[in-house]
Write a protein that holds these residues in place. Structure first.
Motif, PDB file in Angstrom:
ATOM      1  N   SER A  96      21.058 -28.368  63.202  1.00 22.07           N
ATOM      2  CA  SER A  96      21.174 -28.838  61.816  1.00 22.07           C
ATOM      3  C   SER A  96      21.410 -30.345  61.769  1.00 22.07           C
ATOM      4  N   VAL A  97      22.326 -30.812  62.603  1.00 22.99           N
ATOM      5  CA  VAL A  97      22.641 -32.247  62.642  1.00 22.99           C
ATOM      6  C   VAL A  97      21.424 -33.047  63.083  1.00 22.99           C
ATOM      7  N   LEU A  98      20.769 -32.579  64.138  1.00 20.50           N
ATOM      8  CA  LEU A  98      19.602 -33.284  64.672  1.00 20.50           C
ATOM      9  C   LEU A  98      18.472 -33.358  63.653  1.00 20.50           C
ATOM     10  N   LEU A  99      18.167 -32.254  63.004  1.00 19.13           N
ATOM     11  CA  LEU A  99      17.081 -32.222  62.018  1.00 19.13           C
ATOM     12  C   LEU A  99      17.391 -33.096  60.808  1.00 19.13           C
ATOM     13  N   THR A 100      18.639 -33.090  60.365  1.00 15.94           N
ATOM     14  CA  THR A 100      19.017 -33.915  59.212  1.00 15.94           C
ATOM     15  C   THR A 100      18.782 -35.392  59.501  1.00 15.94           C
ATOM     16  N   VAL A 101      19.171 -35.835  60.678  1.00 13.89           N
ATOM     17  CA  VAL A 101      19.015 -37.241  61.054  1.00 13.89           C
ATOM     18  C   VAL A 101      17.539 -37.613  61.172  1.00 13.89           C
ATOM     19  N   VAL A 102      16.773 -36.788  61.893  1.00  9.91           N
ATOM     20  CA  VAL A 102      15.360 -37.102  62.149  1.00  9.91           C
ATOM     21  C   VAL A 102      14.549 -37.139  60.853  1.00  9.91           C
ATOM     22  N   ILE A 103      14.700 -36.132  60.015  1.00  6.41           N
ATOM     23  CA  ILE A 103      13.908 -36.065  58.786  1.00  6.41           C
ATOM     24  C   ILE A 103      14.329 -37.149  57.794  1.00  6.41           C
ATOM     25  N   SER A 104      15.626 -37.467  57.750  1.00  3.65           N
ATOM     26  CA  SER A 104      16.093 -38.511  56.837  1.00  3.65           C
ATOM     27  C   SER A 104      15.494 -39.868  57.194  1.00  3.65           C
ATOM     28  N   ILE A 105      15.314 -40.111  58.477  1.00  4.53           N
ATOM     29  CA  ILE A 105      14.786 -41.406  58.923  1.00  4.53           C
ATOM     30  C   ILE A 105      13.279 -41.496  58.714  1.00  4.53           C
ATOM     31  N   TRP A 106      12.560 -40.429  59.033  1.00  4.31           N
ATOM     32  CA  TRP A 106      11.098 -40.498  59.055  1.00  4.31           C
ATOM     33  C   TRP A 106      10.423 -39.639  57.974  1.00  4.31           C
ATOM     34  N   ASP A 107      11.118 -39.376  56.873  1.00  4.28           N
ATOM     35  CA  ASP A 107      10.539 -38.482  55.867  1.00  4.28           C
ATOM     36  C   ASP A 107       9.241 -39.028  55.264  1.00  4.28           C
ATOM     37  N   HIS A 108       9.182 -40.333  54.972  1.00  5.83           N
ATOM     38  CA  HIS A 108       7.965 -40.893  54.360  1.00  5.83           C
ATOM     39  C   HIS A 108       6.760 -40.728  55.280  1.00  5.83           C
ATOM     40  N   ASP A 109       6.920 -41.108  56.540  1.00  5.31           N
ATOM     41  CA  ASP A 109       5.809 -41.012  57.498  1.00  5.31           C
ATOM     42  C   ASP A 109       5.370 -39.561  57.690  1.00  5.31           C
ATOM     43  N   LEU A 110       6.337 -38.665  57.766  1.00  4.92           N
ATOM     44  CA  LEU A 110       6.011 -37.244  57.958  1.00  4.92           C
ATOM     45  C   LEU A 110       5.266 -36.680  56.754  1.00  4.92           C
ATOM     46  N   SER A 112      -0.589 -38.053  49.204  1.00  4.50           N
ATOM     47  CA  SER A 112      -1.404 -39.214  48.842  1.00  4.50           C
ATOM     48  C   SER A 112      -0.502 -40.217  48.131  1.00  4.50           C
ATOM     49  N   GLU A 113      -1.032 -41.385  47.822  1.00 11.20           N
ATOM     50  CA  GLU A 113      -0.244 -42.385  47.105  1.00 11.20           C
ATOM     51  C   GLU A 113       0.203 -41.866  45.736  1.00 11.20           C
ATOM     52  N   ASN A 114      -0.567 -40.911  45.184  1.00  9.72           N
ATOM     53  CA  ASN A 114      -0.227 -40.346  43.872  1.00  9.72           C
ATOM     54  C   ASN A 114       0.921 -39.338  43.934  1.00  9.72           C
ATOM     55  N   THR A 115       1.101 -38.715  45.104  1.00  9.34           N
ATOM     56  CA  THR A 115       2.048 -37.606  45.187  1.00  9.34           C
ATOM     57  C   THR A 115       3.248 -37.859  46.100  1.00  9.34           C
ATOM     58  N   VAL A 116       3.168 -38.871  46.972  1.00 12.58           N
ATOM     59  CA  VAL A 116       4.230 -39.059  47.970  1.00 12.58           C
ATOM     60  C   VAL A 116       5.580 -39.377  47.328  1.00 12.58           C
ATOM     61  N   GLY A 117       5.568 -40.042  46.161  1.00  7.70           N
ATOM     62  CA  GLY A 117       6.829 -40.351  45.479  1.00  7.70           C
ATOM     63  C   GLY A 117       7.590 -39.093  45.097  1.00  7.70           C
ATOM     64  N   TYR A 118       6.878 -38.124  44.546  1.00  7.00           N
ATOM     65  CA  TYR A 118       7.516 -36.854  44.178  1.00  7.00           C
ATOM     66  C   TYR A 118       8.011 -36.112  45.420  1.00  7.00           C
ATOM     67  N   ALA A 119       7.211 -36.161  46.488  1.00  8.98           N
ATOM     68  CA  ALA A 119       7.593 -35.494  47.733  1.00  8.98           C
ATOM     69  C   ALA A 119       8.873 -36.090  48.309  1.00  8.98           C
ATOM     70  N   GLU A 120       8.982 -37.415  48.304  1.00  8.55           N
ATOM     71  CA  GLU A 120      10.180 -38.076  48.835  1.00  8.55           C
ATOM     72  C   GLU A 120      11.408 -37.777  47.981  1.00  8.55           C
ATOM     73  N   GLU A 121      11.229 -37.730  46.677  1.00  3.97           N
ATOM     74  CA  GLU A 121      12.348 -37.405  45.787  1.00  3.97           C
ATOM     75  C   GLU A 121      12.940 -36.044  46.141  1.00  3.97           C
ATOM     76  N   TYR A 122      12.074 -35.083  46.364  1.00  8.21           N
ATOM     77  CA  TYR A 122      12.532 -33.718  46.661  1.00  8.21           C
ATOM     78  C   TYR A 122      13.141 -33.633  48.057  1.00  8.21           C
ATOM     79  N   MET A 123      12.415 -34.183  49.047  1.00 11.01           N
ATOM     80  CA  MET A 123      12.801 -33.990  50.445  1.00 11.01           C
ATOM     81  C   MET A 123      14.064 -34.747  50.815  1.00 11.01           C
ATOM     82  N   SER A 124      14.279 -35.913  50.217  1.00 10.24           N
ATOM     83  CA  SER A 124      15.462 -36.705  50.563  1.00 10.24           C
ATOM     84  C   SER A 124      16.751 -35.954  50.225  1.00 10.24           C
ATOM     85  N   ILE A 125      16.705 -35.150  49.180  1.00 10.46           N
ATOM     86  CA  ILE A 125      17.885 -34.364  48.791  1.00 10.46           C
ATOM     87  C   ILE A 125      17.927 -33.033  49.543  1.00 10.46           C
ATOM     88  N   TYR A 126      16.770 -32.384  49.667  1.00  9.23           N
ATOM     89  CA  TYR A 126      16.719 -31.083  50.359  1.00  9.23           C
ATOM     90  C   TYR A 126      17.231 -31.205  51.790  1.00  9.23           C
TER      91      TYR A 126
END
Length: 455
Positions: free
Chosen positions: A108-122, A129-143
């Motif tokens: 859990s600790v490892l995944l939280t760190v890795v995804i928090s750092i590289w969420d945009h690239d992933l 796409s440029e049209n949808t990545v903003g919504y994806a980051e909003e959701y994933m940064s909190i999840y």
């Protein structure tokens, strides 16, 4: 302690399977509501619903990856615990559970760190796409902040089911899902937080489920309890669990790779609407597969316990009932997808263009879903009897060897490129089922004969 062992080894198979499978199926269906309810609400947000839905759909590979790492531990650990209980080695079984808990916390600790750092690239890699990545980051940064709750809820709940407390494990996810259903509209619409609100509601709901699990598994009502003295990791205990969990881990983790392949190909041939349709198809597939997973989870303690106890007759009876149940359900699933694709699509979006695009794609994508029952029953029984090598091979076969190449091969052969990408799923399913069933009946008979000789 012995009472729990007795009922898994003595109660009539039909009644026992019903007793364990119904709560397990219910739990699986309710658990999926976390993501499906989010998508349903998000898809109906005024003006931005379709793009927001596509953005959140792109998060699915990362969400599946988090769940896959939990499966790596619990899908091997829970059957191992059941087998040890069947042999009467309850103290060792309790140590296995404690070791698995420690691994879940570390992951859990490892995944939280890795995804928090590289969420945009992933997320860009997974088809945003440029049209949808903003919504994806909003959701994933909190999840991502709720990763530990996902790991504990999924992981430790399996050890509750493995002891025969199927109703308790059902209530675990039911409590969380009810919270999610109530909180989603509050945070999304009332507080006007949109996609962020959906993520906040999900994390809070998962936290409630995790607390519920921990209170039960450390309490007096549980037979094998989580204790501090069993949490020091021992390789000889966790090694077999990880080996056995590799198959379900590969099955779930490769969903992330598949999403990259599907979304990148569909974005190339059909644009954002094709990726949006894939989000709906994947949602339907995940939801439809949950009863099958629930059936196998309900059957797993019975098969594993009696396999450990050397009871050949009950192992054979449990598998036969599982196979019949899975085949009946998958046939019903296929009929619904073929007859009512538009109705299924409309559950996830109010965009008429997206619904019209998705309906025929769903028929293509789910064309061979009636075979799922055979695949799931055989492959999960391999895991229940501890056959790690074969279950791992079959997991790799369907996703990596067959499906990924077909995603790129079929568009080169067929005129309708997007339809060809969707068709890859059905072709891979057919080939995988033929291989799985052939291997299973050869090896399963061999294992039962060996058990009879030992007896």
């Amino acid at each position: 302690m012995q009472a729990t062992s007795d009922f898994l080894g003595t109660e009539p198979i039909g009644r026992l399977t019903l007793r364990l499978a119904v709560p397990a199926v219910t739990a699986q269906l309710v658990n999926m509501l976390y993501n499906l309810v989010d998508r349903m609400y998000i898809g109906h947000i005024a003006d931005i619903g379709s793009l927001a839905l596509t953005g959140v759909g792109v998060c699915a590979p990362l969400i599946l990856l988090i769940a896959a790492f939990a499966a790596l531990i619990y899908m091997g650990g829970a059957p191992r615990m059941s087998m040890l209980m069947g042999k009467g080695e309850n103290e060792k079984a309790e140590k296995v559970m404690g070791n698995c808990f420690t691994l879940l916390i570390g992951l859990s600790v490892l995944l939280t760190v890795v995804i928090s750092i590289w969420d945009h690239d992933l997320l860009m890699l997974f088809g945003a796409s440029e049209n949808t990545v903003g919504y994806a980051e909003e959701y994933m940064s909190i999840y991502t902040l709720g990763t530990i709750f996902v790991q504990l809820t999924l992981g430790m709940n399996a050890f509750i089911t493995a002891q025969g407390f199927a109703k308790v494990s059902m209530l675990t996810v039911l409590v969380g899902a009810i919270c999610n259903i109530v909180l989603d509209p509050v945070f999304i619409f009332l507080f006007d937080l949109g996609v962020r609100g959906a993520a906040i509601a999900t994390v809070l709901s998962q936290a409630v489920s995790a607390v519920w699990v921990m209170l039960f598994i450390t309490g007096k009502k549980c037979v094998l309890r989580l204790k501090w003295k069993n949490m020091r990791v021992q390789l000889q205990l966790v090694g077999p669990c990880i080996l056995l969990g590799l198959s379900p881990f590969v099955m779930q983790a490769t969903e992330s790779v598949l999403s990259v392949c599907f979304n990148s190909s569909l974005l190339k041939y059909g644009g954002d609407i094709a990726v949006g349709a894939m989000t709906i198809l994947a949602s339907v597939m995940q939801f439809a597969m949950l009863p099958l997973q629930g059936l196998t989870q309900g059957s797993q303690p019975i098969v594993s316990f009696n396999f450990g106890a050397g009871n050949v007759k009950r192992v054979r009876q449990a598998f036969r009932l599982l196979l019949i149940s899975c085949v009946c359900y998958s046939t019903l699933l296929w009929l619904v997808c073929m007859l009512f694709p538009q109705w299924l699509a409309s559950a996830f979006s109010s965009d008429t263009a997206l619904i019209a695009y998705t309906a025929p794609a769903l028929r293509i994508y789910m064309a061979c879903s009636l075979l799922f029952g055979l695949q799931i029953a055989c492959q999960q029984t391999f895991i229940a009897i501890g056959n790690a090598k074969t279950s791992l091979f079959l997991a790799v076969l369907r996703k990596l060897i067959l499906l990924i190449p077909l995603i790129y091969i079929l568009p080169a052969l067929l005129e309708d490129k997007t339809a060809a990408v969707y068709l890859a799923e059905s072709v891979a399913d057919t080939l995988a089922v033929i291989t799985t069933v052939s291997m299973f009946f050869i090896q399963f008979r061999r294992v039962l004969r060996q058990m009879e000789k030992q007896k």
